[in-house]
Design a protein around this motif. Sequence first.
Motif, mmCIF file in Angstrom:
data_model
loop_
_atom_site.group_PDB
_atom_site.id
_atom_site.type_symbol
_atom_site.label_atom_id
_atom_site.label_comp_id
_atom_site.label_asym_id
_atom_site.label_seq_id
_atom_site.Cartn_x
_atom_site.Cartn_y
_atom_site.Cartn_z
ATOM 1 N N GLU A 118 -4.512 -2.157 6.457
ATOM 2 C CA GLU A 118 -4.373 -0.713 6.308
ATOM 3 C C GLU A 118 -3.598 -0.070 7.452
ATOM 4 O OE1 GLU A 118 -8.485 0.192 3.811
ATOM 5 O OE2 GLU A 118 -8.454 0.450 5.999
ATOM 6 N N SER A 119 -2.935 -0.901 8.266
ATOM 7 C CA SER A 119 -2.195 -0.388 9.424
ATOM 8 C C SER A 119 -0.688 -0.481 9.201
ATOM 9 C CB SER A 119 -2.573 -1.161 10.686
ATOM 10 O OG SER A 119 -3.949 -1.009 10.972
ATOM 11 N N ARG A 120 0.028 0.530 9.687
ATOM 12 C CA ARG A 120 1.488 0.559 9.571
ATOM 13 C C ARG A 120 2.133 -0.425 10.553
ATOM 14 N NH1 ARG A 120 4.698 4.595 7.754
ATOM 15 N NH2 ARG A 120 2.977 6.090 7.843
ATOM 16 N N ILE A 121 1.583 -0.487 11.761
ATOM 17 C CA ILE A 121 2.145 -1.307 12.836
ATOM 18 C C ILE A 121 1.022 -2.121 13.477
ATOM 19 C CG2 ILE A 121 3.393 -1.300 15.040
ATOM 20 C CD1 ILE A 121 4.373 1.553 14.272
ATOM 21 N N SER A 122 1.271 -3.381 13.754
ATOM 22 C CA SER A 122 0.336 -4.180 14.545
ATOM 23 C C SER A 122 0.967 -4.481 15.894
ATOM 24 C CB SER A 122 -0.011 -5.490 13.832
ATOM 25 O OG SER A 122 -0.988 -5.284 12.837
ATOM 26 N N VAL A 123 0.218 -4.231 16.951
ATOM 27 C CA VAL A 123 0.667 -4.522 18.311
ATOM 28 C C VAL A 123 -0.180 -5.663 18.849
ATOM 29 C CG1 VAL A 123 0.890 -3.652 20.667
ATOM 30 C CG2 VAL A 123 1.460 -2.171 18.725
ATOM 31 N N ILE A 124 0.463 -6.748 19.231
ATOM 32 C CA ILE A 124 -0.221 -7.936 19.732
ATOM 33 C C ILE A 124 -0.086 -7.981 21.244
ATOM 34 C CG2 ILE A 124 -0.326 -10.454 19.624
ATOM 35 C CD1 ILE A 124 1.414 -10.106 16.981
ATOM 36 N N VAL A 125 -1.202 -8.004 21.950
ATOM 37 C CA VAL A 125 -1.174 -8.087 23.409
ATOM 38 C C VAL A 125 -1.427 -9.539 23.816
ATOM 39 C CG1 VAL A 125 -2.115 -7.197 25.572
ATOM 40 C CG2 VAL A 125 -2.049 -5.720 23.538
ATOM 41 N N PHE A 126 -0.352 -10.259 24.072
ATOM 42 C CA PHE A 126 -0.489 -11.639 24.535
ATOM 43 C C PHE A 126 -0.857 -11.628 26.013
ATOM 44 C CE2 PHE A 126 2.571 -12.752 20.992
ATOM 45 C CZ PHE A 126 1.641 -13.479 20.263
ATOM 46 N N SER A 127 -1.931 -12.321 26.367
ATOM 47 C CA SER A 127 -2.366 -12.420 27.756
ATOM 48 C C SER A 127 -2.759 -13.873 28.035
ATOM 49 C CB SER A 127 -3.543 -11.473 28.018
ATOM 50 O OG SER A 127 -4.604 -11.743 27.106
ATOM 51 N N PRO A 161 0.825 -1.207 0.000
ATOM 52 C CA PRO A 161 0.000 0.000 0.000
ATOM 53 C C PRO A 161 0.860 1.257 0.000
ATOM 54 C CG PRO A 161 0.058 -0.998 2.181
ATOM 55 C CD PRO A 161 0.738 -1.961 1.254
ATOM 56 N N ILE A 162 0.376 2.281 -0.683
ATOM 57 C CA ILE A 162 1.110 3.541 -0.749
ATOM 58 C C ILE A 162 0.999 4.284 0.567
ATOM 59 C CG2 ILE A 162 1.225 5.781 -1.912
ATOM 60 C CD1 ILE A 162 0.207 4.409 -4.442
ATOM 61 N N SER A 163 -0.169 4.228 1.189
ATOM 62 C CA SER A 163 -0.370 4.924 2.453
ATOM 63 C C SER A 163 -1.154 4.031 3.409
ATOM 64 C CB SER A 163 -1.117 6.239 2.218
ATOM 65 O OG SER A 163 -2.385 5.989 1.648
ATOM 66 N N TYR A 164 -1.198 4.456 4.666
ATOM 67 C CA TYR A 164 -1.886 3.684 5.698
ATOM 68 C C TYR A 164 -3.047 4.488 6.270
ATOM 69 C CZ TYR A 164 2.382 0.877 5.594
ATOM 70 O OH TYR A 164 3.436 0.099 5.199
ATOM 71 N N LEU A 194 -4.038 -12.873 14.182
ATOM 72 C CA LEU A 194 -2.588 -13.021 14.284
ATOM 73 C C LEU A 194 -1.996 -13.566 12.990
ATOM 74 C CD1 LEU A 194 0.031 -12.982 15.937
ATOM 75 C CD2 LEU A 194 -0.575 -15.260 16.797
ATOM 76 N N VAL A 195 -2.632 -14.579 12.427
ATOM 77 C CA VAL A 195 -2.159 -15.141 11.158
ATOM 78 C C VAL A 195 -2.170 -14.070 10.068
ATOM 79 C CG1 VAL A 195 -2.698 -16.779 9.312
ATOM 80 C CG2 VAL A 195 -2.801 -17.525 11.697
ATOM 81 N N GLU A 196 -3.243 -13.290 10.009
ATOM 82 C CA GLU A 196 -3.336 -12.215 9.001
ATOM 83 C C GLU A 196 -2.254 -11.158 9.227
ATOM 84 O OE1 GLU A 196 -4.960 -10.249 5.654
ATOM 85 O OE2 GLU A 196 -5.237 -12.281 6.448
ATOM 86 N N ILE A 197 -1.998 -10.816 10.478
ATOM 87 C CA ILE A 197 -0.964 -9.833 10.810
ATOM 88 C C ILE A 197 0.402 -10.301 10.318
ATOM 89 C CG2 ILE A 197 0.364 -8.909 12.766
ATOM 90 C CD1 ILE A 197 -2.363 -8.675 14.247
ATOM 91 N N LEU A 198 0.717 -11.553 10.561
ATOM 92 C CA LEU A 198 2.025 -12.074 10.140
ATOM 93 C C LEU A 198 2.125 -12.179 8.622
ATOM 94 C CD1 LEU A 198 2.616 -14.762 12.910
ATOM 95 C CD2 LEU A 198 3.646 -12.491 12.709
ATOM 96 N N GLU A 199 1.011 -12.423 7.965
ATOM 97 C CA GLU A 199 1.024 -12.419 6.502
ATOM 98 C C GLU A 199 1.292 -11.006 5.974
ATOM 99 O OE1 GLU A 199 -2.588 -14.197 5.135
ATOM 100 O OE2 GLU A 199 -1.913 -16.246 5.552
ATOM 101 N N CYS A 200 0.735 -9.998 6.642
ATOM 102 C CA CYS A 200 1.007 -8.603 6.251
ATOM 103 C C CYS A 200 2.461 -8.240 6.528
ATOM 104 C CB CYS A 200 0.085 -7.652 7.012
ATOM 105 S SG CYS A 200 -1.609 -7.644 6.404
ATOM 106 N N ARG A 201 3.006 -8.784 7.584
ATOM 107 C CA ARG A 201 4.429 -8.548 7.868
ATOM 108 C C ARG A 201 5.295 -9.109 6.749
ATOM 109 N NH1 ARG A 201 8.515 -11.640 10.520
ATOM 110 N NH2 ARG A 201 10.133 -10.283 11.421
ATOM 111 N N GLU A 202 4.917 -10.283 6.268
ATOM 112 C CA GLU A 202 5.687 -10.941 5.218
ATOM 113 C C GLU A 202 5.517 -10.245 3.875
ATOM 114 O OE1 GLU A 202 8.164 -13.656 3.316
ATOM 115 O OE2 GLU A 202 7.826 -13.374 5.473
ATOM 116 N N SER A 203 4.291 -9.854 3.538
ATOM 117 C CA SER A 203 4.018 -9.334 2.201
ATOM 118 C C SER A 203 4.180 -7.825 2.076
ATOM 119 C CB SER A 203 2.597 -9.714 1.767
ATOM 120 O OG SER A 203 1.634 -9.082 2.597
ATOM 121 N N LYS A 204 3.904 -7.086 3.168
ATOM 122 C CA LYS A 204 3.916 -5.629 3.096
ATOM 123 C C LYS A 204 4.996 -4.989 3.947
ATOM 124 C CE LYS A 204 -1.163 -5.832 2.799
ATOM 125 N NZ LYS A 204 -1.304 -5.712 1.355
#
Length: 275
Positions: free
Chosen positions: A75-84, A18-21, A97-107
């Motif tokens: 559409e987010s620049r950073i994902s913060v995961i709160v493990f509890s 993505p060009i922007s977030y 979480l799976v989607e977040i890690l896929e975005c980390r890999e692809s974007k």
Amino acid sequence: MAWSTDAAAGSSPSSSIPISYKYDVFLNFRGEDTRTTFTSHLYTALRNKGIKTFIDNGLKRGEVISRALFKAINESRISVIVFSENYAASTWCLDELVEILECRESKGQMVRPIFYKVKPSDVRHLRGAFGEALAQHELDFKHDTITVRRWGAALSEAANLSGWPCMDQDESRFIKRIVNEIADQVSNPELSLDEIRDPLMVTAIDLIPSPPSVLQVIWSRPAEGHLKRANVVAEILATHALSNPEDNHWILKPPTFIESNLAKEKYDSTSHYLP
């Protein structure tokens, strides 16, 4: 009861960037554990800092909401995961979480976990409540073991990322540190959070409340990028001083470059502070 997996996480994600977030931060958390406590305070602190943050405010789950949440993740620049403690019991948290890690890999999305009153090693090795939750999912999803193993692999992967452990400490101070680091990343996207969280930056943040202090950036030699990075650090600290006048009892010295072989051996590729 322990649970383990050798499965790889996720399928092949999209390669589009993505060009922007729309959002600076997406918060992934277990509602019943932290919604009205830690995560609520974190969300408020992020918003007060001017950081655009997406939070799922108790939306009823369904296909439409799921698509909306996945869209917000993308559409987010950073994902913060709160493990509890009960995080892994929620299949919705695990799907996100799976989607977040896929975005980390692809974007190249930045992903940072917070270990809220849980041990990072328990998440990483799927022990304790995390292992028990995955074992229960195996029973509940007997005909979809691939998804369960994907969840387990995602937990292990995320727990290996640089993050913030929070066991028994002042939560307000802890949240302030997290927000400051994220704010630095948002305002200086050319710096990764790993760079912002290097010994220099952690020292800068920790020194600010303890007068008097003098901070100096030391490099082995003026290599490419060092001066730019030192200037970014100076700008970050100057911005903090202007917005926090009560903390202006410390001084930032100009960057110093050490040329001797002895100094190079001692300081090469590291940052130090001088009290």
